[in-house]
Motif scaffolding. Sequence first.
Motif, short mmCIF file in Angstrom:
data_model
loop_
_atom_site.label_atom_id
_atom_site.label_comp_id
_atom_site.label_asym_id
_atom_site.label_seq_id
_atom_site.Cartn_x
_atom_site.Cartn_y
_atom_site.Cartn_z
N MET A 1 -40.20 2.48 25.15
CA MET A 1 -39.26 1.55 25.76
C MET A 1 -39.99 0.26 26.12
N THR A 2 -39.43 -0.83 25.76
CA THR A 2 -39.99 -2.13 26.12
C THR A 2 -39.50 -2.49 27.51
N THR A 3 -40.41 -2.96 28.32
CA THR A 3 -40.03 -3.30 29.68
C THR A 3 -40.40 -4.73 30.00
N HIS A 4 -39.58 -5.37 30.81
CA HIS A 4 -39.87 -6.72 31.27
C HIS A 4 -40.54 -6.70 32.63
N SER A 5 -40.68 -5.51 33.18
CA SER A 5 -41.27 -5.36 34.51
C SER A 5 -42.79 -5.43 34.40
N SER A 6 -43.39 -6.18 35.29
CA SER A 6 -44.85 -6.23 35.31
C SER A 6 -45.39 -5.30 36.38
N LEU A 32 -37.45 -2.75 36.22
CA LEU A 32 -38.16 -1.72 36.98
C LEU A 32 -37.28 -0.49 37.14
N GLN A 33 -36.00 -0.70 37.46
CA GLN A 33 -35.06 0.41 37.61
C GLN A 33 -35.01 1.24 36.33
N GLU A 34 -34.92 0.58 35.19
CA GLU A 34 -34.87 1.28 33.91
C GLU A 34 -36.17 2.03 33.64
N GLU A 35 -37.29 1.38 33.93
CA GLU A 35 -38.59 2.00 33.68
C GLU A 35 -38.80 3.22 34.56
N VAL A 36 -38.42 3.12 35.83
CA VAL A 36 -38.58 4.25 36.75
C VAL A 36 -37.76 5.44 36.31
N THR A 37 -36.49 5.20 35.98
CA THR A 37 -35.64 6.33 35.58
C THR A 37 -36.12 6.94 34.27
N VAL A 69 -31.84 3.09 42.27
CA VAL A 69 -33.01 3.85 41.82
C VAL A 69 -33.03 5.21 42.52
N ALA A 70 -32.75 5.21 43.83
CA ALA A 70 -32.72 6.47 44.58
C ALA A 70 -31.63 7.40 44.04
N ALA A 71 -30.44 6.85 43.76
CA ALA A 71 -29.34 7.66 43.24
C ALA A 71 -29.68 8.23 41.87
N ALA A 72 -30.24 7.40 40.99
CA ALA A 72 -30.62 7.87 39.65
C ALA A 72 -31.72 8.93 39.75
N SER A 73 -32.65 8.73 40.68
CA SER A 73 -33.73 9.70 40.88
C SER A 73 -33.16 11.05 41.27
#
Length: 131
Positions: A1-6, A32-37, A69-73
């Motif tokens: 997955m490509t991410t824009h989050s640094s 960041l939300q996408e990367e974390v999930t 993020v918490a809900a997806a987690s």
Amino acid sequence: MTTHSSIPVLDLGGLLLVTIQGELPDDAAVALQEEVTETISRTGARGLIIDIGSLEMVDSFLARVLAEVAAASRLLAARAVLVGMRPAVAITLVELGLTLPGLATARTLTEAAAGFGVSIEHAGSRGQGET
């Protein structure tokens, strides 16, 4: 997955650690939300610790992203804990009516990790202070 989050998402063997350093533009927050999930799903992590100790403020968009993020987690069987919230940030969130549902809080990274049954040793700290 490509991410824009640094912002790196560190896998600490079942726990993920995200440290937000400085202000986070909206597009970086979404990335960041996408990367974390994705990382929770891929690793099967049981917990996520988000350190916001360096943030001077949290706006309504970032607060919403953190709650999402918490809900997806939770849906991915991982518990999210927010650490390092400054008093001014807490006051602002209350004034805006933002409660961050489903997102537990802890004062320090050490305290958050302990909630997952993990002990963090600070190299060279010799028992003084916490992160």
